[in-house]
Design an enzyme around this catalytic site. Structure first.
Site, PDB file in Angstrom:
ATOM      1  N   ASP A  86     -13.967   1.131  10.548  1.00  0.00           N
ATOM      2  CA  ASP A  86     -14.338  -0.212  10.950  1.00  0.00           C
ATOM      3  C   ASP A  86     -13.437  -1.217  10.223  1.00  0.00           C
ATOM      4  O   ASP A  86     -12.876  -0.916   9.165  1.00  0.00           O
ATOM      5  CB  ASP A  86     -15.809  -0.474  10.603  1.00  0.00           C
ATOM      6  CG  ASP A  86     -16.390  -1.678  11.324  1.00  0.00           C
ATOM      7  OD1 ASP A  86     -15.713  -2.221  12.228  1.00  0.00           O
ATOM      8  OD2 ASP A  86     -17.517  -2.079  10.987  1.00  0.00           O
ATOM      9  N   ALA A 120       0.836  -1.202   0.000  1.00  0.00           N
ATOM     10  CA  ALA A 120       0.000   0.000   0.000  1.00  0.00           C
ATOM     11  C   ALA A 120       0.871   1.251   0.000  1.00  0.00           C
ATOM     12  O   ALA A 120       1.917   1.287   0.660  1.00  0.00           O
ATOM     13  CB  ALA A 120      -0.918   0.001   1.217  1.00  0.00           C
ATOM     14  N   PRO A 121       0.461   2.288  -0.747  1.00  0.00           N
ATOM     15  CA  PRO A 121       1.214   3.540  -0.754  1.00  0.00           C
ATOM     16  C   PRO A 121       1.280   4.146   0.642  1.00  0.00           C
ATOM     17  O   PRO A 121       0.369   3.968   1.456  1.00  0.00           O
ATOM     18  CB  PRO A 121       0.401   4.434  -1.706  1.00  0.00           C
ATOM     19  CG  PRO A 121      -0.431   3.497  -2.513  1.00  0.00           C
ATOM     20  CD  PRO A 121      -0.719   2.328  -1.630  1.00  0.00           C
ATOM     21  N   ILE A 128       3.931   5.640   4.119  1.00  0.00           N
ATOM     22  CA  ILE A 128       5.055   5.264   4.975  1.00  0.00           C
ATOM     23  C   ILE A 128       4.760   3.922   5.637  1.00  0.00           C
ATOM     24  O   ILE A 128       3.670   3.718   6.186  1.00  0.00           O
ATOM     25  CB  ILE A 128       5.292   6.353   6.040  1.00  0.00           C
ATOM     26  CG1 ILE A 128       5.625   7.691   5.364  1.00  0.00           C
ATOM     27  CG2 ILE A 128       6.415   5.939   6.992  1.00  0.00           C
ATOM     28  CD1 ILE A 128       5.661   8.864   6.315  1.00  0.00           C
ATOM     29  N   LYS A 129       5.710   3.010   5.595  1.00  0.00           N
ATOM     30  CA  LYS A 129       5.495   1.689   6.173  1.00  0.00           C
ATOM     31  C   LYS A 129       5.345   1.783   7.690  1.00  0.00           C
ATOM     32  O   LYS A 129       6.036   2.550   8.356  1.00  0.00           O
ATOM     33  CB  LYS A 129       6.651   0.759   5.815  1.00  0.00           C
ATOM     34  CG  LYS A 129       6.705   0.410   4.330  1.00  0.00           C
ATOM     35  CD  LYS A 129       7.842  -0.561   4.026  1.00  0.00           C
ATOM     36  CE  LYS A 129       7.889  -0.904   2.538  1.00  0.00           C
ATOM     37  NZ  LYS A 129       8.986  -1.852   2.214  1.00  0.00           N
ATOM     38  N   GLY A 130       4.437   0.961   8.229  1.00  0.00           N
ATOM     39  CA  GLY A 130       4.194   0.958   9.654  1.00  0.00           C
ATOM     40  C   GLY A 130       5.245   0.159  10.409  1.00  0.00           C
ATOM     41  O   GLY A 130       5.938  -0.687   9.840  1.00  0.00           O
ATOM     42  N   LYS A 178      -4.281  -5.740   6.321  1.00  0.00           N
ATOM     43  CA  LYS A 178      -3.312  -5.365   7.343  1.00  0.00           C
ATOM     44  C   LYS A 178      -2.880  -6.612   8.129  1.00  0.00           C
ATOM     45  O   LYS A 178      -3.724  -7.329   8.668  1.00  0.00           O
ATOM     46  CB  LYS A 178      -3.915  -4.321   8.283  1.00  0.00           C
ATOM     47  CG  LYS A 178      -4.474  -3.106   7.559  1.00  0.00           C
ATOM     48  CD  LYS A 178      -5.158  -2.118   8.492  1.00  0.00           C
ATOM     49  CE  LYS A 178      -4.173  -1.368   9.340  1.00  0.00           C
ATOM     50  NZ  LYS A 178      -4.832  -0.245  10.071  1.00  0.00           N
TER      51      LYS A 178
END
Length: 575
Positions: free
Chosen positions: A371, A315-316, A318-320, A336
């Site tokens: 949600d 996903a575009p 900043i990486k978590g 996720k």
């Protein structure tokens, strides 16, 4: 294998489903009473209780089935026969689709979410062509034969409460004026015009909502009429007829409605005729059948995979540090997954992540939290996973993967509506020099934080990357790793340094406990750009002050439930 076992499984599952439906209805049926008596905290508790009810009842069913049948319950062939017996029990039920999903839940509990095939369970509904009708139409129709005022008076009389109207004449006048001002250009309201209103009132938080449509000669206009209760007297707060705004009222960022639903599929068909941009999955979820919403979503997902060929990609944004996120450009959802290892700066466990996602599911989301749906052993076609994504998954979450020649199975994940990350949205507005979009985004960001606080939620990590912008330009929080109840936070001022070297040190010169929060430090959130900082400080500078947060804590602790409605203040009628 005992030949009676399939029938016993079918009977037991249906028995527990009937109990679930009865308990669900019992909670829902008290919504009007809670609204009339202004039991705002009880409304929130009832909403959480109804969400918990499904898991509790399906787990009870699985436990009792094992107590009844023992080890043979795990035989897959038994469930093939049980499914056939169950279908025969559903033919006369008008909520058959919910019953099928309940069966699926019990099957998954017994078999730990493995071997999920349509042979054993209801991956697809057993009655795709069946359309159930209640016989008694789900809406009432009002005619313009005696004029608009007469129609509105009759409608409000029919939807009366056990508490008086504050000023019914004024409300009728406000509605009549609104309708005349908001009918599309060229449309005519005359004796052929009619109004359909859903017989059941929709209840959520502090509002009761009448939902329906205006039937003009050339088109149908959806509407929602919110009704509020001020000290035991009810009044019409506004009217909403814009399709996008009606859609927002049924948003994935809000608590589920309490509404009496006799025939779920018929009810959802009617709602979809009002707001066609909403999927069946979203509408089932919005009226409290969130597991059915999950089932409908999964069917939509499979159908989409079958007719498309684009790749799943990272996903575009900043990486978590805790989750890795991927998406499919042609499908408006992100997936996720919890990473195997977290950044050292994250004092969090997998168990805590699960608990926080469940907190969000049960809590009032006030239009500011997305949600989610939770899945186990979700299978993806391997050829649809981009090489970059597969490498990422194997690097950060290998324990979550089962990889074969044809598929990639992810043991556990959440799905969530895809939004534009706020940091990307702000950067693009700055590049375009779009002052209006920038102002609106920063204002929405500050309002989101404040409305979450009013609902007893402290977002924790409030960086722009953890918020998204919806297609309606609303800012929504979607990263729940560090979420806390506001009342659990200890808001502090940074103590003055005793000498300059302390301020220059890499570590703070003062002690910091786990739930300590220093609002002064929030200024770093807008350090990315002077223009952003200026707008934020002008609109929401109070978020940098400890007094705001302590006042909000006091308000929450006193039991106050703040008015946060799914429409703008400027839309409310004059009283």
């Amino acid at each position: 294998m005992n030949m009676q076992f399939p029938e016993r499984i079918a009977d037991e599952v249906l028995k527990h489903f009937v109990i679930y439906r009865m308990l669900f209805k019992n909670i829902t049926d008290k919504a009007q009473e809670r609204f009339e008596q202004r039991q705002w905290l009880q409304i929130q508790h009832a909403a959480a209780e109804r969400i918990d009810l499904y898991e509790k009842q399906s787990q009870t069913a699985a436990d009792e089935l094992f107590a009844l049948l023992g080890e043979p319950l795990y035989e897959k062939s038994l469930w093939c026969k049980a499914k056939g017996c169950y279908i025969s029990l559903l033919k006369k039920r008008d909520d058959f689709e919910l019953a099928e999903t309940f069966y699926n839940s019990i099957y998954c509990k017994v078999h730990k979410h493995y071997q999920l095939t349509n042979e054993h369970m209801f991956i697809h509904t057993s009655m795709p062509e069946r359309e159930v009708s209640s016989g008694d139409t789900i809406y009432q129709t009002y005619s313009m034969q005696h004029g608009l005022i007469s129609l509105l008076k009759t409608m409000l009389d029919d939807y009366s409460f056990k508490v008086p109207w504050e000023n019914k004449k004024r409300d009728i006048r406000n509605l009549a004026y609104y309708i005349k001002q908001n009918i599309p250009p060229g449309a005519v309201v005359n004796e052929t015009t009619s109004v359909d209103v859903v017989r059941s009132v929709f209840y959520r938080n502090k509002g009761a909502y009448l939902v329906g449509r205006i039937n003009l000669s050339a088109e149908e206009i959806p509407f929602v009429i919110p009704i509020l209760n001020d000290n035991g007297r009810v009044y019409v707060d506004t009217a909403i007829t814009d399709g996008d705004q009606v859609s927002i009222i049924f948003s994935f960022t809000r608590a589920y409605f309490m509404v009496d639903v006799n025939v779920p599929s018929e009810f959802v068909r009617f709602l979809q005729s009002l707001i066609p941009m909403k999927s069946r999955a979203e509408l089932y979820t919005s009226i409290g059948f969130y597991k059915q919403g999950k089932a409908e979503f999964y069917r939509d997902y499979m159908a989409h995979i079958a007719r498309t060929d684009d790749l799943f990609i990272i996903a575009p944004g900043i990486k978590g540090m805790v989750m890795t996120v991927f998406t499919l450009k042609s499908f408006p959802i992100v997936f996720k997954i919890i990473k195997d290892r977290f950044s050292s700066s994250k004092q969090i466990t997998r168990k805590m992540v699960h608990e926080r996602y469940q907190l969000v599911k049960r809590h009032d989301r006030v239009g500011r939290m997305a949600d989610t749906q939770e899945f186990e052993n979700l299978v993806f076609p391997r050829q649809r996973i981009s090489a970059e994504l597969l490498a990422e998954l194997q690097s950060v979450a290998p324990s979550a993967l089962l990889i074969s020649e044809d598929s990639v199975t992810i043991k556990h994940l959440w799905t969530e509506r895809r939004m534009t990350p706020l940091n990307i949205y702000i950067d693009e507005a700055l590049q375009r020099d779009d002052e209006s979009a920038l102002l609106d985004a920063i204002n929405e960001y500050g309002k989101a934080i404040k409305q979450l606080a009013a609902a007893n939620i402290f977002a924790g990590d409030m960086l722009f990357k953890n918020f998204g912008v919806t297609r309606h330009a609303r800012v929504v929080f979607y990263d729940y790793d560090e979420i806390l109840y506001l009342t659990e936070c200890n808001f502090r001022k940074i103590p003055a340094a005793m000498y300059p070297e302390q301020e220059m040190a890499a570590e703070p010169w003062y002690s910091v406990a786990p739930n300590d929060v220093f609002p002064e430090e929030f200024s770093i959130l807008t350090a990315c750009n002077p223009k952003v900082r200026k707008i934020f400080n002008e609109l929401h500078g109070d978020l940098l002050n400890i007094e705001f947060w302590q006042d909000m804590q006091q308000q929450v602790r006193s039991g106050d439930v703040v008015d946060i409605f799914p429409y703008r203040q400027m839309q409310r009628f004059s009283r």
